[in-house]
Design a protein around this motif. Structure first.
Motif, PDB file in Angstrom:
ATOM      1  N   SER A   1       0.290   4.514   2.127  1.00  0.00           N
ATOM      2  CA  SER A   1       0.090   4.491   3.325  1.00  0.00           C
ATOM      3  C   SER A   1       1.366   5.415   4.109  1.00  0.00           C
ATOM      4  N   ASP A   2       1.498   5.854   5.158  1.00  0.00           N
ATOM      5  CA  ASP A   2       2.432   6.372   6.024  1.00  0.00           C
ATOM      6  C   ASP A   2       3.166   5.184   6.488  1.00  0.00           C
ATOM      7  N   ARG A   3       2.253   4.079   6.815  1.00  0.00           N
ATOM      8  CA  ARG A   3       3.132   3.038   7.531  1.00  0.00           C
ATOM      9  C   ARG A   3       3.655   2.026   6.352  1.00  0.00           C
TER      10      ARG A   3
ATOM     11  N   LEU B   1       0.995  -1.717   6.221  1.00  0.00           N
ATOM     12  CA  LEU B   1      -0.360  -1.365   6.574  1.00  0.00           C
ATOM     13  C   LEU B   1      -1.217  -2.467   6.819  1.00  0.00           C
ATOM     14  N   ASN B   2      -1.317  -3.498   6.015  1.00  0.00           N
ATOM     15  CA  ASN B   2      -2.064  -4.765   6.267  1.00  0.00           C
ATOM     16  C   ASN B   2      -1.382  -6.176   6.005  1.00  0.00           C
TER      17      ASN B   2
ATOM     18  N   PHE C   1       0.683  -1.346   0.103  1.00  0.00           N
ATOM     19  CA  PHE C   1       0.088  -0.180  -0.091  1.00  0.00           C
ATOM     20  C   PHE C   1       0.825   1.297   0.038  1.00  0.00           C
TER      21      PHE C   1
END
Length: 269
Positions: free
Chosen positions: A45-47, A50-51, A42
């Motif tokens: 996303s900032d992460r 994410l998932n 992803f």
């Protein structure tokens, strides 16, 4: 020439085993071409991750590419290993995804709509309590996204274009033929292929994506086709290849194709 453009591995968090296990399975199944196409991170996303149960971490992406390229060299002369990726399509992030992929030597990119209006297409609960009119609207929106993915020009292959039926078989009976036709016209104009994806057999709907009815319409509009098992286990590599080839010929297709260096390689049926 047998080929399979759609395989996953452990990095996505919901598939088994290593990339090399899928290559070995392809050799055992008599394939001449195997595409590796795990789920894209992803990127918006900032992460980093994410998932974890859906897609790989952003920090793993370059390692993924490097591993496929190493195995491509290792198996040269035995089987043609192709570098691919199954990319989510988020219209609002298309430029970011396009720019990220441009850094790598992909043979092809599969564009798949996995979310519609922020909800997974495989979430059977999305249909609870909806009126028939709302169901039609959901299906039309899904095919609008697929049409937009074709028009983006980002993808050589469009993945599982009726996969919304996976855990909701009644999806196929929702009347939205004009939306499907418009998506198919856009796909034909884009020169991308749709995949015949045999992973539907692992879900409630059974069979494969897309339905014969959609394949007949795709043939009418001159849409090209390719093959992907969407294997999340090595034993599924190339699954039902001969059955799919037979059905495509019955429908009226004369050939299908895979992609190398983002150029189509035509294989007669």
């Amino acid at each position: 020439m047998k080929f399979d453009l759609h395989t996953h591995h452990f990095r996505c968090g919901h598939a088994d085993d290593n990339i090399e296990d899928y290559i070995k399975a392809a050799l055992k199944a008599g394939l001449g071409v195997i595409g590796i196409s795990d789920h894209s991170p992803f990127f918006a996303s900032d992460r980093d991750h994410l998932n974890p149960g859906i897609a790989m971490a952003k920090s793993e992406f370059a390692h993924y590419v490097d591993e496929v390229l190493r195995l491509k060299a290792k198996y040269e002369g035995k089987i043609d290993v192709l570098l691919g990726v199954e990319s989510d399509f988020f219209p609002e992030h298309a430029v970011l995804y396009r720019d990220t992929y441009a850094k790598y030597p992909f043979d092809y990119i599969i564009g798949s709509v996995h979310q519609s209006r922020g909800v997974s297409i495989f979430n059977r609960n999305r249909w609870n309590g909806l009126s028939e009119e709302s169901k039609i609207d959901e299906k039309r929106h899904y095919y609008k996204l697929i049409g937009e993915s074709a028009r983006s020009g980002m993808f050589q292959v469009l993945g599982h274009i009726d996969a919304m039926k996976g855990y909701y078989p009644a999806f196929s009976d929702i009347m939205a033929d004009d939306a499907i036709d418009e998506a198919l016209r856009l796909i034909a104009d884009s020169k991308a292929s749709i995949e015949i994806n045999t992973s539907g057999g692992t879900k409630d709907v059974g069979g494969w994506y897309p339905s014969d009815a959609i394949l007949e319409r795709a043939c009418h509009y001159g849409v090209s086709v390719t093959f992907g098992s969407d294997a999340h286990k090595p034993r599924r590599v190339g699954e039902d290849w001969e059955l799919v080839a037979k059905r495509l010929k019955e429908i009226g297709f004369k050939h299908w194709q895979y992609y190398k260096n983002k150029q189509p390689v035509v294989v007669p049926l």
